[in-house]
Write an enzyme that holds these catalytic residues in place. Sequence first.
Site, PDB file in Angstrom:
ATOM      1  N   PRO A 122       0.770  -1.248   0.000  1.00  0.00           N
ATOM      2  CA  PRO A 122       0.000   0.000   0.000  1.00  0.00           C
ATOM      3  C   PRO A 122       0.802   1.301   0.000  1.00  0.00           C
ATOM      4  O   PRO A 122       0.771   2.081   0.956  1.00  0.00           O
ATOM      5  CB  PRO A 122      -0.840  -0.135   1.269  1.00  0.00           C
ATOM      6  CG  PRO A 122       0.034  -0.923   2.191  1.00  0.00           C
ATOM      7  CD  PRO A 122       0.740  -1.913   1.300  1.00  0.00           C
ATOM      8  N   CYS A 123       1.488   1.568  -1.098  1.00  0.00           N
ATOM      9  CA  CYS A 123       2.247   2.814  -1.199  1.00  0.00           C
ATOM     10  C   CYS A 123       1.321   4.026  -1.215  1.00  0.00           C
ATOM     11  O   CYS A 123       1.758   5.145  -0.940  1.00  0.00           O
ATOM     12  CB  CYS A 123       3.164   2.805  -2.411  1.00  0.00           C
ATOM     13  SG  CYS A 123       2.338   2.532  -3.979  1.00  0.00           S
TER      14      CYS A 123
END
Length: 159
Positions: A122-123
């Site tokens: 989850p950047c």
Amino acid sequence: MIETVFIKTPLGIASVSGDEDGITKISITEDVGKDLSKEIPKTLKEAVVQLQDYFQGNRSDFSIKMNPSGTDFQKKVWQELSKIPFGKTVSYLDIAKRLGDPKCIRAAASANGKNPLWVVVPCHRIIGSDGSLTGYAGGLWRKKWLLEHESPVKQQSLF
């Protein structure tokens, strides 16, 4: 042999690639004319199911086998990104501190930008130290959508 499928998401067509060793890449494409895959290979099936569950609001974490290519440092950053809880955000500085060196903030930001596993790693949960919506390879509108999708409080607009 690496196989690839194209699936529809609320944010566009996603490409999912991998083999029996795990998922190597998930990305979003701007190619709206891309044909969707009619059949999903066995090696990619679980990743596709989990992505669909996520976008339907029925999944908050992923348990697929991942096998991204990257340097040891990039993989450390991606592991830290994976620890950010659903619905939460942290800054690049927070990630650098978690890696044990606040001075590596730019390198951590660069590794974040090279994340090959869109949404699963989850950047999009990385924001500026001042709470601002910062750069996102998939476009800030997608980042905003993802953060609002994960927000425990449904509201008109998060940003």
